[in-house]
Design a protein around this motif. Sequence first.
Motif, PDB file in Angstrom:
ATOM      1  N   ILE A 126      67.105  63.102  16.317  1.00 22.88           N
ATOM      2  CA  ILE A 126      65.999  63.889  15.770  1.00 22.88           C
ATOM      3  C   ILE A 126      66.190  64.101  14.272  1.00 22.88           C
ATOM      4  O   ILE A 126      65.207  64.223  13.521  1.00 22.88           O
ATOM      5  N   ASP A 127      67.433  64.089  13.797  1.00 21.84           N
ATOM      6  CA  ASP A 127      67.735  64.293  12.381  1.00 21.84           C
ATOM      7  C   ASP A 127      68.017  62.976  11.653  1.00 21.84           C
ATOM      8  O   ASP A 127      68.686  62.973  10.612  1.00 21.84           O
ATOM      9  N   ASP A 128      67.491  61.871  12.168  1.00 20.15           N
ATOM     10  CA  ASP A 128      67.715  60.555  11.560  1.00 20.15           C
ATOM     11  C   ASP A 128      67.253  60.562  10.105  1.00 20.15           C
ATOM     12  O   ASP A 128      66.090  60.824   9.814  1.00 20.15           O
ATOM     13  N   GLU A 129      68.181  60.247   9.193  1.00 21.92           N
ATOM     14  CA  GLU A 129      67.859  60.260   7.768  1.00 21.92           C
ATOM     15  C   GLU A 129      67.196  58.962   7.305  1.00 21.92           C
ATOM     16  O   GLU A 129      66.713  58.876   6.167  1.00 21.92           O
ATOM     17  N   TYR A 130      67.159  57.954   8.175  1.00 22.74           N
ATOM     18  CA  TYR A 130      66.590  56.661   7.801  1.00 22.74           C
ATOM     19  C   TYR A 130      65.282  56.344   8.514  1.00 22.74           C
ATOM     20  O   TYR A 130      64.781  55.217   8.415  1.00 22.74           O
ATOM     21  N   GLY A 131      64.724  57.292   9.232  1.00 22.71           N
ATOM     22  CA  GLY A 131      63.459  57.025   9.903  1.00 22.71           C
ATOM     23  C   GLY A 131      63.026  58.199  10.757  1.00 22.71           C
ATOM     24  O   GLY A 131      63.844  59.020  11.174  1.00 22.71           O
ATOM     25  N   THR A 132      61.734  58.273  11.025  1.00 27.11           N
ATOM     26  CA  THR A 132      61.200  59.334  11.876  1.00 27.11           C
ATOM     27  C   THR A 132      61.091  58.843  13.310  1.00 27.11           C
ATOM     28  O   THR A 132      61.230  57.647  13.603  1.00 27.11           O
TER      29      THR A 132
END
Length: 273
Positions: free
Chosen positions: A212-218
Motif C-alpha cells: 500500500i506504501d509502494d513508492e514506485y507505483g499506486t
Amino acid sequence: MSTDSEFAAIRWRGKDVRIEYARIAPERTDAPLLVFLHEGLGSIAMWKDFPERLCEAGGFRGLVFSRPGYGRSTPRDADEIWDVDFMHRQAHEVLPAFFEAIGLNEKPWLFGHSDGGSISLLYASRFPGSVAGLVVLAPHIFVEDVTVANIELARQAYLQTDMPEKLGRYHDNVDSAFWGWNRVWLHPPFRQWNIESELATIRCPVLAMQGIDDEYGTLRQIRGIAERAPQTRLVEIPDCGHSPHRDQPETAIVATVSFVNDPLGETPGKTLN
C-alpha cells in the motif's frame, strides 16, 4: 543465494550472451517450478535468501537468473541504449531463448518483481499455453508520475552518494545495471509505455501483490491487471513499500504457497481498500 551459479549461453541482439542462473531443490522432481524474475536493479544475489525460503516453505523447485546486463550475466555494452520495448524484448526474446538453452520442457510458475513482474505478464500474454501461473509483486502496466519522480531521485543518488558501491555488491558491472534501467525509464517517450491492452490474452491464474506504501507505483497497477484478467487475485499489503518480499516476506510467502497449491481458491491475508 547459497546455491552455486551456472551459466547458459544464448544468442541475442547479434552477440553471444551468457546468463547466470541457479537451481533450488532440483531433486524435488515432481514439485512445481518457480522461475524468479528480478526487479530493474536486481540480480540473483539481490534476492538474497528469499527464493530458498519460499521454495522451502512450499516444497517447490526454484530457478533464479540474472537478466543480460545484471549480476554476473553478460553486461550491457557501454554504448548500448535500451529502447521503450526493452521489457517486451526480455519477455519475447530473452526468456524463450534462456528456457531453450537450459532445456526447460515444462510449464513453470513465474514469480516476478517490479520490471520482472511486467516481463512475466508480457511472457504469459505472448505464450499463454506455456505458463502454469503468475505471481507478480509491484509490477508496472503503465507509467505513473510517482514512478518517474522516484527513478529521477535514484539517478541523483547514484551520482551523489555511495549507491554505486552498495549496488556493486550485486553486479559485476554496476554501471551496466544502473544506467540500462535508469536511462530508459527516464527517456521521455517511455512515458507512453503501456501494456494494459496485452493483459486480456493471459489465461493462467494470476496472483498480484503490492504494498500500500509502494513508492514506485499506486495500487492502480495491480487493480488494472484484475480488470483485464479477471482470474487475478489481489493482495494489497499494509506497511509495505515496493518490495513485498523484503518488507513483508512472510505475507508474500504465505500468499504464494497458498496460491500455487490452490490457484482457484482464496488467498489468506487479502486486503482490499
